[in-house]
Design a protein around this motif. Structure first.
Motif, mmCIF file in Angstrom:
data_model
loop_
_atom_site.group_PDB
_atom_site.id
_atom_site.type_symbol
_atom_site.label_atom_id
_atom_site.label_comp_id
_atom_site.label_asym_id
_atom_site.label_seq_id
_atom_site.Cartn_x
_atom_site.Cartn_y
_atom_site.Cartn_z
ATOM 1 N N UNK B 45 0.801 -1.266 -0.152
ATOM 2 C CA UNK B 45 -0.031 -0.045 0.057
ATOM 3 C C UNK B 45 1.046 1.190 0.103
ATOM 4 N N UNK B 46 1.873 1.297 0.848
ATOM 5 C CA UNK B 46 2.811 2.394 0.987
ATOM 6 C C UNK B 46 3.596 2.602 -0.341
ATOM 7 N N UNK B 47 4.116 1.436 -1.108
ATOM 8 C CA UNK B 47 4.827 1.770 -2.267
ATOM 9 C C UNK B 47 3.868 2.218 -3.382
ATOM 10 N N UNK B 48 2.593 1.556 -3.380
ATOM 11 C CA UNK B 48 1.820 1.892 -4.441
ATOM 12 C C UNK B 48 0.919 3.101 -4.234
ATOM 13 N N UNK B 49 1.211 3.802 -3.090
ATOM 14 C CA UNK B 49 0.355 5.155 -2.369
ATOM 15 C C UNK B 49 -0.951 4.920 -2.581
ATOM 16 N N UNK B 50 -1.523 3.640 -1.954
ATOM 17 C CA UNK B 50 -2.915 3.369 -1.836
ATOM 18 C C UNK B 50 -3.480 3.427 -0.171
ATOM 19 N N UNK B 51 -4.787 3.414 -0.207
ATOM 20 C CA UNK B 51 -5.138 3.311 1.171
ATOM 21 C C UNK B 51 -4.877 4.740 2.083
ATOM 22 N N UNK B 80 8.440 -9.358 -1.769
ATOM 23 C CA UNK B 80 9.662 -9.135 -2.364
ATOM 24 C C UNK B 80 9.297 -9.619 -3.826
ATOM 25 N N UNK B 81 8.551 -10.638 -3.769
ATOM 26 C CA UNK B 81 8.448 -11.102 -5.306
ATOM 27 C C UNK B 81 7.563 -10.004 -6.326
ATOM 28 N N UNK B 82 6.378 -9.489 -5.485
ATOM 29 C CA UNK B 82 5.817 -8.419 -6.245
ATOM 30 C C UNK B 82 6.661 -6.993 -6.462
ATOM 31 N N UNK B 83 7.536 -6.796 -5.537
ATOM 32 C CA UNK B 83 8.458 -5.553 -5.775
ATOM 33 C C UNK B 83 9.364 -5.620 -6.729
ATOM 34 N N UNK B 84 9.891 -6.855 -6.884
ATOM 35 C CA UNK B 84 10.974 -7.074 -8.072
ATOM 36 C C UNK B 84 10.284 -7.388 -9.172
ATOM 37 N N UNK B 85 9.163 -7.688 -9.358
ATOM 38 C CA UNK B 85 8.317 -8.020 -10.604
ATOM 39 C C UNK B 85 7.883 -6.561 -11.267
ATOM 40 N N UNK B 86 7.711 -5.700 -10.208
ATOM 41 C CA UNK B 86 7.165 -4.144 -10.988
ATOM 42 C C UNK B 86 8.310 -3.401 -11.309
ATOM 43 N N UNK B 87 8.200 -2.996 -12.463
ATOM 44 C CA UNK B 87 9.439 -2.180 -13.098
ATOM 45 C C UNK B 87 9.446 -1.020 -12.433
ATOM 46 N N UNK B 88 8.359 -0.353 -11.564
ATOM 47 C CA UNK B 88 8.748 0.980 -11.001
ATOM 48 C C UNK B 88 9.164 0.890 -9.830
ATOM 49 N N UNK B 89 9.212 -0.184 -9.326
ATOM 50 C CA UNK B 89 9.544 -0.469 -7.804
ATOM 51 C C UNK B 89 10.909 -1.329 -7.738
ATOM 52 N N UNK B 90 11.252 -2.009 -8.770
ATOM 53 C CA UNK B 90 12.245 -2.951 -8.551
ATOM 54 C C UNK B 90 13.665 -2.411 -8.615
ATOM 55 N N UNK B 91 13.995 -1.214 -8.643
ATOM 56 C CA UNK B 91 15.220 -0.573 -8.574
ATOM 57 C C UNK B 91 15.492 -0.028 -7.134
#
Lengths: 370, 148
Positions: B45-51, B80-91
């Protein structure tokens, strides 16, 4: 001589021949059943057959002498004898057959029972493997979860000492220090328990490995200890055997460092490793390793106790350790299909002897497949 | 955004650990803030700025994530899997900070692309040292791909 007499004579002659061959054949049957209750009946039958054969030859004589009366008399006797003979054979056959079928029933029942015993055994084995796995899982989870609060006790103890050290005073700081040390000891205990439960949890492949290389590696790692104690490790050239690599390393390391640890005061520790091939009556061709040290030794009455988990023979202040090392060794050796035992003489040294199979063996309940 | 302003985001369900990390981070005297989320779900939620993180400026992009593995709702491995699969977050560098020493966890998380794997230090002092080392490394030694 009349034609009919001639034909009759030829027929009787063939009959006699056939009977002779049949009587000879009973010899084979007698050989098969020798020593059984049937031997006697078949022996009697055989004698009867030869008597009958004599009767045939007599009939042949009568045909040639052409005595009508004697011939009809003989014919009657042959008819009766033939029927009695068939009766005898049928009765014999019946006894034999009923025994055979009784044996078949018993055999079938025996097989059935065996199958059931096997089934029960398989079930027990399965249950045992399962409960073993559960126990190890439990030890793993328990030690993992136990570590957690312990870490907090230590960390907050640190904080207490650092932030309120002055308010605590000397005694207070000492109490905190003792608390932290105790927590540290418990932490080591749990770590070792975890290592113990992991020996079987982590099933590793069996590979042919040069144990010499492993031992050399272990000695490299122990170099500082060896220099500090002026100790030495002497060994025979070690063989190549099918083993689990990390476990074998742990086994050799535990046994060598054990030998170095229980050093006699002012006597530089020496660990001697010898190897010989032996034939185990139950386990087959084995390689036997002996790790002999010149340390403090132990009372032989403790020879089994020292392999128990958390079993120690000395106070913590004399020799450090939690008493898990040798239990791990035992678990590893048994897991490899070998045996381990210890011999000790107080004040002279200890000897750890273990065997490993020279050839790859299928181990029951090994977790290779899991 | 400057390196000094990047926050460190720590995902840990254990209140004691969050408190200890907070104290230790303060001792390190970095200018960067250490902010906490309580599980993997909240981390996402934090990383996607939701809720509750939808509000502007509520969830600054972290310069480093400290990730616990065993958490309720969504555990560290899934996050971890979700973050590393997300082009916006994986860096974003991710450091696993867990009680686990299990080899399978180490292999699996590196497989998923974690940047470092650290077993939670046992003493408070070593926790301070660890966080100091991490801060120095990720905010002073290495160059981070700073966006926005």
């Amino acid at each position: 001589m009349q034609t009919t007499s001639l034909i009759s004579a030829v027929l009787i002659l063939f009959g006699a021949l056939t009977l002779g061959v049949a009587a000879a054949q009973t010899g084979k049957i007698l050989a098969l059943i020798s020593g059984t209750p049937h031997e006697q009946s078949w022996g009697r039958l055989r004698i009867l057959m030869f008597l009958f054969l004599l009767g045939y030859l007599g009939a042949l004589g009568v045909v040639f002498t052409a005595s009508e009366e004697a011939l009809s008399l003989l014919m009657g006797a042959v008819f009766l004898g033939g029927a009695a003979f068939v009766m005898l054979v049928v009765r014999l056959g019946h006894t034999t057959m009923s025994e055979l079928s009784a044996a078949a029933v018993t055999e079938k029942k025996r097989r059935h029972d065996l199958q059931r015993t096997l089934g029960t055994l398989e079930h027990t084995n399965e249950a045992l493997t399962k409960s073993n796995a559960e126990l190890e899982q439990f030890a793993y989870v328990a030690s993992h979860d136990l570590q957690e609060p312990l870490r907090k006790i230590k960390a907050f103890g640190d904080l207490l000492g650092q932030e309120f050290g002055e308010e605590l005073g000397e005694d207070g700081q000492m109490y905190v220090e003792r608390m932290r040390k105790a927590a540290g000891r418990m932490s080591t205990l749990i770590d070792d328990l975890l290592a113990f439960s992991r020996v079987t949890r982590k099933g590793e492949e069996f590979v042919d490995l040069d144990l010499q290389k492993i031992a050399d590696n272990v000695i490299d790692d122990l170099q500082t200890r060896l220099e500090e104690t002026e100790g030495a490790v002497e060994m025979d050239p070690l063989p190549t055997l099918p083993v689990r690599k990390t476990q074998m390393r742990q086994l050799i390391q535990n046994l060598i460092s054990n030998g170095l640890k229980f050093q006699r005061k002012d006597v530089p520790p020496v660990v001697k490793i010898t190897v010989e091939n032996i034939e185990d009556p139950d386990l087959g061709p084995m390689c036997q390793f002996t790790f002999q040290d010149n340390g403090i030794g132990f009372d032989p009455k403790h020879a089994e106790r020292i392999f128990g988990i958390f079993q120690r023979l000395h106070g913590r202040s004399e020799y450090e350790g939690t008493g898990v090392g040798l239990s791990i060794c035992q678990k590893i050796v048994i897991g490899h299909g070998g045996r381990i035992h210890a011999e000790g003489t107080p004040g002279e040294g200890a000897r750890f002897i273990f065997t490993l199979p020279r050839e790859r063996v299928a181990l029951p309940g090994s977790d290779d497949e899991s | 955004m400057k390196v000094d302003e990047l926050v460190v985001l720590m995902a840990d369900d254990d209140e004691d650990d969050r408190m200890l990390a907070g104290r230790a981070w303060k001792k390190c005297r970095f200018t960067n803030d250490l902010v906490f989320v309580h599980d993997g779900e909240e981390l996402m939620e934090y990383l996607h700025r939701e809720g509750k993180y939808a509000e502007e400026g509520k969830a600054p992009r972290p310069g480093m994530i400290l990730l616990d593995l065993n958490m309720p709702r969504k555990d560290g491995r899934e996050a971890l899997r979700e973050i590393k699969a997300d082009p916006k977050l994986r860096k974003i560098p991710i450091v696993v900070l867990t009680t686990s020493k299990a080899e399978e966890d180490i292999l699996r998380t590196y497989d998923l692309g974690v940047n470092s794997f650290i077993t939670k230090p046992i003493t408070f002092d070593s926790l301070v040292t660890t966080l100091e080392t991490l801060g120095n490394y990720w905010f002073r030694i290495v160059k981070l791909p700073i966006e926005e």
